[in-house]
Design a protein around this motif. Structure first.
Motif, PDB file in Angstrom:
ATOM      1  N   ALA A   1      21.338 -12.510   3.469  1.00 37.43           N
ATOM      2  CA  ALA A   1      21.135 -11.700   4.680  1.00 37.43           C
ATOM      3  C   ALA A   1      19.645 -11.649   4.998  1.00 37.43           C
ATOM      4  N   ASN A   2      19.342 -11.404   6.226  1.00 37.14           N
ATOM      5  CA  ASN A   2      17.944 -11.171   6.591  1.00 37.14           C
ATOM      6  C   ASN A   2      17.468  -9.867   5.936  1.00 37.14           C
ATOM      7  N   ARG A   3      16.214  -9.787   5.635  1.00 37.65           N
ATOM      8  CA  ARG A   3      15.707  -8.578   4.968  1.00 37.65           C
ATOM      9  C   ARG A   3      14.292  -8.260   5.469  1.00 37.65           C
ATOM     10  N   SER A   4      13.913  -7.031   5.243  1.00 41.30           N
ATOM     11  CA  SER A   4      12.585  -6.581   5.665  1.00 41.30           C
ATOM     12  C   SER A   4      12.019  -5.602   4.640  1.00 41.30           C
ATOM     13  N   GLY A   5      10.710  -5.521   4.600  1.00 43.91           N
ATOM     14  CA  GLY A   5      10.032  -4.606   3.682  1.00 43.91           C
ATOM     15  C   GLY A   5       8.651  -4.248   4.217  1.00 43.91           C
ATOM     16  N   GLU A   6       7.990  -3.355   3.522  1.00 41.60           N
ATOM     17  CA  GLU A   6       6.674  -2.928   3.965  1.00 41.60           C
ATOM     18  C   GLU A   6       5.686  -2.928   2.815  1.00 41.60           C
ATOM     19  N   VAL A   7       4.448  -3.200   3.162  1.00 40.58           N
ATOM     20  CA  VAL A   7       3.345  -3.138   2.212  1.00 40.58           C
ATOM     21  C   VAL A   7       2.408  -2.042   2.702  1.00 40.58           C
ATOM     22  N   TYR A   8       1.973  -1.196   1.768  1.00 40.02           N
ATOM     23  CA  TYR A   8       1.161  -0.037   2.134  1.00 40.02           C
ATOM     24  C   TYR A   8      -0.252  -0.149   1.577  1.00 40.02           C
ATOM     25  N   MET A   9      -1.197   0.153   2.439  1.00 33.90           N
ATOM     26  CA  MET A   9      -2.590   0.312   2.016  1.00 33.90           C
ATOM     27  C   MET A   9      -2.850   1.807   1.916  1.00 33.90           C
ATOM     28  N   LEU A  10      -3.276   2.255   0.730  1.00 35.70           N
ATOM     29  CA  LEU A  10      -3.437   3.688   0.476  1.00 35.70           C
ATOM     30  C   LEU A  10      -4.895   4.027   0.194  1.00 35.70           C
ATOM     31  N   ASN A  11      -5.317   5.200   0.652  1.00 34.89           N
ATOM     32  CA  ASN A  11      -6.681   5.641   0.350  1.00 34.89           C
ATOM     33  C   ASN A  11      -6.743   6.270  -1.035  1.00 34.89           C
ATOM     34  N   ALA A  12      -7.901   6.779  -1.404  1.00 36.65           N
ATOM     35  CA  ALA A  12      -8.096   7.322  -2.751  1.00 36.65           C
ATOM     36  C   ALA A  12      -7.189   8.511  -3.030  1.00 36.65           C
ATOM     37  N   GLY A  13      -6.782   9.209  -1.972  1.00 39.22           N
ATOM     38  CA  GLY A  13      -5.895  10.353  -2.145  1.00 39.22           C
ATOM     39  C   GLY A  13      -4.421   9.998  -2.154  1.00 39.22           C
ATOM     40  N   GLY A  14      -4.105   8.710  -2.034  1.00 34.19           N
ATOM     41  CA  GLY A  14      -2.712   8.276  -2.035  1.00 34.19           C
ATOM     42  C   GLY A  14      -2.038   8.313  -0.682  1.00 34.19           C
ATOM     43  N   ASP A  15      -2.794   8.563   0.370  1.00 30.64           N
ATOM     44  CA  ASP A  15      -2.225   8.592   1.719  1.00 30.64           C
ATOM     45  C   ASP A  15      -2.180   7.181   2.296  1.00 30.64           C
ATOM     46  N   VAL A  16      -1.117   6.889   3.020  1.00 29.36           N
ATOM     47  CA  VAL A  16      -0.976   5.581   3.651  1.00 29.36           C
ATOM     48  C   VAL A  16      -1.893   5.508   4.864  1.00 29.36           C
ATOM     49  N   VAL A  17      -2.775   4.510   4.886  1.00 36.57           N
ATOM     50  CA  VAL A  17      -3.707   4.352   5.999  1.00 36.57           C
ATOM     51  C   VAL A  17      -3.398   3.099   6.819  1.00 36.57           C
ATOM     52  N   GLU A  18      -2.663   2.155   6.264  1.00 43.97           N
ATOM     53  CA  GLU A  18      -2.214   0.976   7.007  1.00 43.97           C
ATOM     54  C   GLU A  18      -0.867   0.525   6.454  1.00 43.97           C
ATOM     55  N   THR A  19      -0.054  -0.076   7.306  1.00 39.29           N
ATOM     56  CA  THR A  19       1.256  -0.578   6.904  1.00 39.29           C
ATOM     57  C   THR A  19       1.416  -2.023   7.396  1.00 39.29           C
ATOM     58  N   ILE A  20       1.847  -2.884   6.500  1.00 38.42           N
ATOM     59  CA  ILE A  20       2.149  -4.272   6.858  1.00 38.42           C
ATOM     60  C   ILE A  20       3.665  -4.421   6.872  1.00 38.42           C
ATOM     61  N   SER A  21       4.218  -4.855   8.001  1.00 39.12           N
ATOM     62  CA  SER A  21       5.668  -5.062   8.131  1.00 39.12           C
ATOM     63  C   SER A  21       5.984  -6.536   7.845  1.00 39.12           C
ATOM     64  N   ILE A  22       6.951  -6.749   6.948  1.00 40.46           N
ATOM     65  CA  ILE A  22       7.330  -8.111   6.552  1.00 40.46           C
ATOM     66  C   ILE A  22       8.827  -8.278   6.757  1.00 40.46           C
ATOM     67  N   SER A  23       9.195  -9.347   7.427  1.00 40.68           N
ATOM     68  CA  SER A  23      10.612  -9.700   7.582  1.00 40.68           C
ATOM     69  C   SER A  23      10.826 -11.124   7.060  1.00 40.68           C
ATOM     70  N   GLN A  24      12.020 -11.366   6.503  1.00 36.74           N
ATOM     71  CA  GLN A  24      12.343 -12.695   5.952  1.00 36.74           C
ATOM     72  C   GLN A  24      13.777 -13.052   6.322  1.00 36.74           C
ATOM     73  N   LYS A  25      13.935 -14.261   6.856  1.00 36.29           N
ATOM     74  CA  LYS A  25      15.252 -14.722   7.267  1.00 36.29           C
ATOM     75  C   LYS A  25      16.055 -15.209   6.059  1.00 36.29           C
ATOM     76  N   MET A  26      17.384 -15.303   6.227  1.00 41.99           N
ATOM     77  CA  MET A  26      18.238 -15.784   5.130  1.00 41.99           C
ATOM     78  C   MET A  26      18.349 -17.306   5.139  1.00 41.99           C
ATOM     79  N   TRP A  27      17.750 -17.941   6.142  1.00 45.72           N
ATOM     80  CA  TRP A  27      17.835 -19.385   6.224  1.00 45.72           C
ATOM     81  C   TRP A  27      16.480 -19.964   6.603  1.00 45.72           C
ATOM     82  N   SER A  28      16.373 -21.284   6.430  1.00 46.97           N
ATOM     83  CA  SER A  28      15.218 -22.030   6.878  1.00 46.97           C
ATOM     84  C   SER A  28      15.679 -23.422   7.285  1.00 46.97           C
ATOM     85  N   TYR A  29      14.887 -24.109   8.005  1.00 45.57           N
ATOM     86  CA  TYR A  29      15.258 -25.465   8.419  1.00 45.57           C
ATOM     87  C   TYR A  29      15.432 -26.379   7.212  1.00 45.57           C
TER      88      TYR A  29
END
Length: 304
Positions: free
Chosen positions: A260-288
């Motif tokens: 199945a297609n899937r998605s996830g996120e990568v978080y950039m956190l500051n020294a206090g553990g707060d999320v300051v940036e988010t990277i969205s990643i998606s991946q297909k279940m197929w490729s050519y």
């Protein structure tokens, strides 16, 4: 002879009385106000009443506590008006006495008038995301500077003697735009306005779409990320992340065998553990490559 002496004495006495009356008429007392300071701003100040009089002594008094007589002489009366913090104007009466004559002078003082540009109040003001200062002008007829109350600690403000309020903030590394309410109080009047600051970007790229195959990617950070402590994490088990030695983010995405297609996120956190940036990643279940695979083309005559 004695009678003549009395008559002559009486004549001399009458002449003396007549001479005295004429002198009194010539020296009739007068007390005139030549000019006077009568209008004051709320900030108060000092004033002078210039006099013209032949009185030897002049006395002055005020009927209000906020107007104080500092000196009085036949030449002038000097007085002091204290600062006014009220909304409405007020008046005091100075009475000047000399030579049996009284003169009264009315002194007026304005209430506090405080104003800030209507556009600043309605639209608010903004500070550069990279930090710095911005200012607004104000008008105030009082000697007391406005007091400023700020709801959040990221913003600071100072009052300049030239009639400006200067707001300052550091670079916004919080990962989100921010705003706060500022309350400015001058005596009886209060004004509220909004100060906002957008965030600076910390990543050059924040979204990726991959095919089924495993892949590795480097995400570069911006110059502002170098000025802060940060770490990186992910919410997906099929994504591996780490902070590189040169301050970038290394992404490793495994092959998608989930069906199945899937998605996830990568978080950039500051020294206090707060999320300051988010990277969205998606991946297909197929490729050519997955669908094409490896194949051989054969023909009926044996030629390929």
């Amino acid at each position: 002879m004695k009678r003549i002496y009395y008559i002559i004495s009486a004549l001399f006495l009458a002449a003396a009385v007549f001479t005295g009356c004429s002198k009194d008429e010539i020296e009739e007392k007068y007390l005139d106000v030549i000019e006077s300071d009568v209008d004051f701003q709320a900030s108060g100040g000092t004033g002078v009443i210039s006099l013209s009089t032949n009185a030897d002594r002049v006395i002055a008094s005020s009927n209000e506590y906020w107007l104080r007589i500092t000196s009085a002489s036949p030449e002038a009366v000097e007085f002091e008006v204290s600062d006014h913090s009220g909304e409405f104007s007020r008046a005091a009466r100075i009475s000047v006495y000399g030579g049996g004559i009284t003169r009264q002078i009315v002194v007026s003082q304005m209430g506090v008038v405080f104003a800030i540009g209507s556009e600043d109040i309605e639209n608010g003001i903004s500070i550069n995301p990279e930090g710095g200062q911005t200012e607004i002008a104000y008008s105030l007829n009082s000697s007391s500077a406005p007091k400023i109350y700020i709801a959040d600690s990221w913003l600071e403000a100072d009052v300049d003697e030239s009639g400006k309020i200067i707001f300052s903030a550091q670079t916004n590394l919080s990962g989100a735009a921010r705003s706060t309410t500022v309350r400015i109080v001058a005596s009886w009047k209060a004004v509220e306005l909004t100060v906002s600051q957008d965030r600076v970007p910390l990543l050059e790229t924040k979204e990726f779409a991959f095919d089924r195959d495993a892949v590795q990617e480097i995400v570069n950070t911006t110059q502002w990320a170098a000025s802060m402590e940060w770490s990186v994490s992910t919410d997906a088990s099929w994504i591996t992340v780490e902070k590189t030695s040169d301050g970038a983010i290394s992404l490793s995405v495994s092959e998608n065998t989930s069906g199945a297609n899937r998605s996830g996120e990568v978080y950039m956190l500051n020294a206090g553990g707060d999320v300051v940036e988010t990277i969205s990643i998606s991946q297909k279940m197929w490729s050519y490559n997955f669908f094409l695979g490896q194949w051989t083309l054969n023909s009926s005559d044996g030629n390929v």
